[in-house]
Design an enzyme around this catalytic site. Sequence first.
Site, PDB file in Angstrom:
ATOM      1  N   MET A   1       0.842  -1.187   0.000  1.00 58.79           N
ATOM      2  CA  MET A   1       0.000   0.000   0.000  1.00 58.79           C
ATOM      3  C   MET A   1       0.876   1.235   0.000  1.00 58.79           C
ATOM      4  O   MET A   1       1.803   1.344   0.800  1.00 58.79           O
ATOM      5  CB  MET A   1      -0.912  -0.007   1.235  1.00 58.79           C
ATOM      6  CG  MET A   1      -1.861   1.160   1.342  1.00 58.79           C
ATOM      7  SD  MET A   1      -3.093   0.930   2.639  1.00 58.79           S
ATOM      8  CE  MET A   1      -2.043   0.780   4.088  1.00 58.79           C
ATOM      9  N   CYS A   2       0.636   2.155  -0.919  1.00 62.12           N
ATOM     10  CA  CYS A   2       1.366   3.414  -0.930  1.00 62.12           C
ATOM     11  C   CYS A   2       1.165   4.132   0.398  1.00 62.12           C
ATOM     12  O   CYS A   2       0.240   3.851   1.150  1.00 62.12           O
ATOM     13  CB  CYS A   2       0.881   4.297  -2.080  1.00 62.12           C
ATOM     14  SG  CYS A   2       1.182   3.608  -3.714  1.00 62.12           S
ATOM     15  N   GLN A   3       2.032   5.081   0.678  1.00 66.32           N
ATOM     16  CA  GLN A   3       1.985   5.799   1.946  1.00 66.32           C
ATOM     17  C   GLN A   3       1.850   7.298   1.691  1.00 66.32           C
ATOM     18  O   GLN A   3       2.529   7.852   0.823  1.00 66.32           O
ATOM     19  CB  GLN A   3       3.255   5.522   2.747  1.00 66.32           C
ATOM     20  CG  GLN A   3       3.439   4.071   3.139  1.00 66.32           C
ATOM     21  CD  GLN A   3       2.754   3.721   4.441  1.00 66.32           C
ATOM     22  OE1 GLN A   3       2.724   4.518   5.376  1.00 66.32           O
ATOM     23  NE2 GLN A   3       2.198   2.528   4.519  1.00 66.32           N
ATOM     24  N   ILE A  84       5.002   7.979  -0.820  1.00 64.08           N
ATOM     25  CA  ILE A  84       5.905   6.878  -1.136  1.00 64.08           C
ATOM     26  C   ILE A  84       5.124   5.891  -1.987  1.00 64.08           C
ATOM     27  O   ILE A  84       4.025   5.473  -1.613  1.00 64.08           O
ATOM     28  CB  ILE A  84       6.443   6.193   0.134  1.00 64.08           C
ATOM     29  CG1 ILE A  84       7.326   7.158   0.925  1.00 64.08           C
ATOM     30  CG2 ILE A  84       7.223   4.937  -0.221  1.00 64.08           C
ATOM     31  CD1 ILE A  84       7.774   6.604   2.260  1.00 64.08           C
ATOM     32  N   LYS A  86       4.197   2.458  -4.176  1.00 63.00           N
ATOM     33  CA  LYS A  86       4.273   1.048  -4.520  1.00 63.00           C
ATOM     34  C   LYS A  86       3.514   0.916  -5.832  1.00 63.00           C
ATOM     35  O   LYS A  86       2.288   1.006  -5.873  1.00 63.00           O
ATOM     36  CB  LYS A  86       3.641   0.176  -3.439  1.00 63.00           C
ATOM     37  CG  LYS A  86       3.583  -1.313  -3.794  1.00 63.00           C
ATOM     38  CD  LYS A  86       4.970  -1.890  -3.945  1.00 63.00           C
ATOM     39  CE  LYS A  86       4.910  -3.362  -4.332  1.00 63.00           C
ATOM     40  NZ  LYS A  86       6.253  -3.923  -4.559  1.00 63.00           N
TER      41      LYS A  86
END
Length: 295
Positions: A1-3, A84, A86
Amino acid sequence: MCQLLGMNCNTPTDIGFSFAGFRQRGGLTDHHEDGFGIAFFEKNAHEAGVGLRQFHDDKPSHSSPIADLVNNYPIRAMNVIAHIRKATQGSNSLANTHPFVREVWGEQWAFAHNGQMTESFVKRTERLMANGNAEHYTPVGTTDSELAFCYLLNRLKATFKSRPSDEALFAFLTAQCRYLSANGLYNCLLSNGDWHLAYAGSLLFYLTRKAPFGEAKLSDGEMTINFQDVTTENDKVTILVTVPLTDNEKWQQLAVDECVIFKDGDVVFRDTPSKKTYMSIEEGIALARSVGASV
């Protein structure tokens, strides 16, 4: 999961402490190695308006020299959005790295998304744009996130011929965020440098630091800071993040489908569903995995 990571405050503030922990999730304490970006909205006391400073890298943030620069160059800003990545849709490239920025009514709007839009939404929106119905905005890269941002702004420009009131704008953005959430997994941060919008489709937390300030310890590292040593009693700083960055502070969680706008560190608009639901971090990660937004 992107942050996601955001900051909104009432005085120009350095996000270095939060970013020092956040960047570790880009390949060190979590599996998000497909680049990162950060945008700083800065006010110049001698000029009108807000300037925007951006940094992007398609390398993992935990080892990125650009991330080193951000940590070693204490930029003081009123609003910050960081992401961030993914990668799930679109290659690992600078063009696909958040935050995305567009001009809206003479303002720069920065946007970052965590989640995954449905294939049907992507195809439908791409078809509209291919048929010349894009109104104003089209993606530069190939992510569903930038496509969703362009969709939102095109709807905005189609609905309002001039800038609406803040109340009308918030109501519109809330409705559009909920529409996008109904067409995928959709958490976002959006700022024009004056206000900072947060929408939770699954997981999003925030923390407001104000006097009396205390000590904070990062969850993703050994770094500790006593904010009483680096603030004044008038400072107010709100940090937004996908998963809490510290383990000794009390974070507040946005309800699923809740939309909030912060200004000067305070909540100025909030729209919460009548029936509040909250996901645990484990449930949020499992949902992201189920739609292909995480591994």
